[in-house]
Motif scaffolding. Sequence first.
Motif, short mmCIF file in Angstrom:
data_model
loop_
_atom_site.label_atom_id
_atom_site.label_comp_id
_atom_site.label_asym_id
_atom_site.label_seq_id
_atom_site.Cartn_x
_atom_site.Cartn_y
_atom_site.Cartn_z
N ASP A 200 103.87 7.18 54.60
CA ASP A 200 104.57 8.45 54.42
C ASP A 200 104.60 9.18 55.75
O ASP A 200 103.57 9.41 56.38
CB ASP A 200 103.84 9.30 53.37
N ASP A 201 105.80 9.52 56.19
CA ASP A 201 105.97 10.29 57.42
C ASP A 201 106.31 11.74 57.11
O ASP A 201 106.82 12.47 57.95
CB ASP A 201 107.10 9.69 58.27
N GLY A 202 106.01 12.17 55.89
CA GLY A 202 106.40 13.51 55.47
C GLY A 202 105.71 14.62 56.23
O GLY A 202 106.16 15.77 56.19
N HIS A 203 104.61 14.32 56.92
CA HIS A 203 103.88 15.35 57.67
C HIS A 203 104.20 15.29 59.17
O HIS A 203 103.52 15.94 59.95
CB HIS A 203 102.38 15.18 57.46
N ALA A 204 105.19 14.51 59.55
CA ALA A 204 105.50 14.36 60.97
C ALA A 204 106.16 15.63 61.52
O ALA A 204 107.06 16.20 60.90
CB ALA A 204 106.42 13.16 61.17
N PHE A 205 105.70 16.04 62.69
CA PHE A 205 106.34 17.14 63.41
C PHE A 205 107.77 16.72 63.71
O PHE A 205 108.04 15.56 64.06
CB PHE A 205 105.57 17.42 64.70
N ARG A 404 103.28 25.40 58.67
CA ARG A 404 104.11 25.46 57.47
C ARG A 404 104.90 24.16 57.41
O ARG A 404 105.58 23.79 58.37
CB ARG A 404 105.08 26.65 57.51
N GLY A 405 104.78 23.45 56.30
CA GLY A 405 105.48 22.19 56.19
C GLY A 405 104.96 21.17 57.18
O GLY A 405 103.78 20.85 57.21
N LYS A 406 105.84 20.68 58.05
CA LYS A 406 105.48 19.60 58.98
C LYS A 406 104.96 20.10 60.31
O LYS A 406 104.59 19.30 61.17
CB LYS A 406 106.72 18.73 59.22
N GLY A 411 100.35 16.99 62.90
CA GLY A 411 101.69 16.46 62.69
C GLY A 411 102.23 15.73 63.91
O GLY A 411 103.15 14.91 63.78
N LEU A 412 101.67 16.00 65.10
CA LEU A 412 102.09 15.27 66.30
C LEU A 412 101.70 13.80 66.19
O LEU A 412 102.43 12.92 66.64
CB LEU A 412 101.46 15.91 67.55
N ARG A 413 100.54 13.54 65.61
CA ARG A 413 100.12 12.14 65.39
C ARG A 413 101.05 11.46 64.37
O ARG A 413 101.41 10.30 64.54
CB ARG A 413 98.67 12.11 64.92
N HIS A 414 101.43 12.21 63.33
CA HIS A 414 102.38 11.66 62.37
C HIS A 414 103.74 11.41 63.03
O HIS A 414 104.44 10.46 62.67
CB HIS A 414 102.52 12.60 61.18
#
Length: 467
Positions: A200-205, A404-406, A411-414
């Motif tokens: 899941d990449d949903g947390h990617a910046f 907030r959100g991503k 999120g940088l790692r994502h």
Amino acid sequence: MRGDRSHVIAIVKTRDGTLPLLFVDGPARGGIMREQVALVRHIAGQGYSPSQQMKLTESIGRFCDWMQLAEPGTVPTPETLPVILRRFLVARYEGTVQRDGFDPTGLFWKPAKAQTVEMDRRHLNKLSDFVAREFGYFPLNPDTRIEGYHQGREAVREVEMVLSSRRQQLDFLGHVAHKRAPRPLRAIGPVSHRRPQREDDGHAFPLERLGDLIANEPSVVKRMIFIELAFGGPRISEALNHFVTDVLPGTHRPKLFPDDQPSDLPLVVLADPVASVFTDTLQFSTEDRRQYLRRRFDMLPRPDRPRRGDPLHAGWKGMLYDNTNLLVSQVYWSHPEWARTYWRLYSELLEIRRSVPKGVRESHPYLYINDSLRRPEFGQPIKIHAIEKAFVRACERIGLEPYRGKVSLHGLRHAYKRQLRMLGLKSSTRQRCMHHVSPDSQDIYDKAAAADINAALQAVRGANGQP
């Protein structure tokens, strides 16, 4: 290796997989340790791999060896067991062989790495928690503390151990007659295989805003950190454990990673901040980073600092190492131009470090420092909350609402992981790039070499039109 043992581990095949079973000797008779069997069945049902089950069983077996061979006449009690456990951990860390080659215990243990000793402690804790919950055994008071087992370290650790009075079979420390009121045993399910985790990449910046984030950060150090996290993938805590000497020209890759090739991209080393023997030069010794920091700077590694109360604390979750002898990995760059930008910023940081007062500059070895001349902390290791505040300000400058959100620092790692997927790298290569400790990547016969990973990255970048 020489050394007596009081335990044997047998691998038994079941319809659902294999299980390691522990057989131990005791003062009365030997037998299977049913608590260990119940525990490995339980963790197998939770998805633990056969390798993890075996490591836990080996830790329990080693402690049984210690009790039977090193302390045969000792009768543990709730008051004395923490002392016994500490002696076991010290023996694991320092070894049992004396300078003259004599070993009164007969175990002939060689010194173990700090992280290996910590793994034994965690495994014994896991056994304690499990049998206290499932079998109703009497645990030690949870407030019981023992002195830390690391050389020269004053930290303490909480330990719960299991005491039992059952003698139907050789239970763990079963000759100590302390037990809570019995209660019905809960059924322990059958062995099951690990469920594949959904990627899941949903947390990617947001990838399209990475350049804006970096460009709107005035600090050289913080720009370097944002670049490393977004295009190299380490956690923020891992980045804050870098020494200055952990950033090298790419031509040095084969010296640290013999299966790799020289490169024009910078080599950023991810070294175990406690146990790695790669310290300040490419001339390796037996001194690990904890010993080096204590001898050279009279300081603790950042993970050893108190999590609460010490702002210099930076944890270490552990990783899949590219060089298991040195306990080091490397950053695999997803974008070559950002890697070169990082190298240029590193040169600027070295110039900034020359402006740091000599006393401060020589008081620690860390790469990422407070680079603001106006701050009294100028030249000191940067704190994680300073990075978090800088991230918030940079996000606000480019119109993003932080956390907030991503939009988060992790999120940088994502975002790095998402780039790897977009480049078309297969799952096992992505795991290696992110240094995830996973059963799927533990098989030494399917381990991708560092050169293969860097070659794959270069190939897919070229196919996608990147330089």
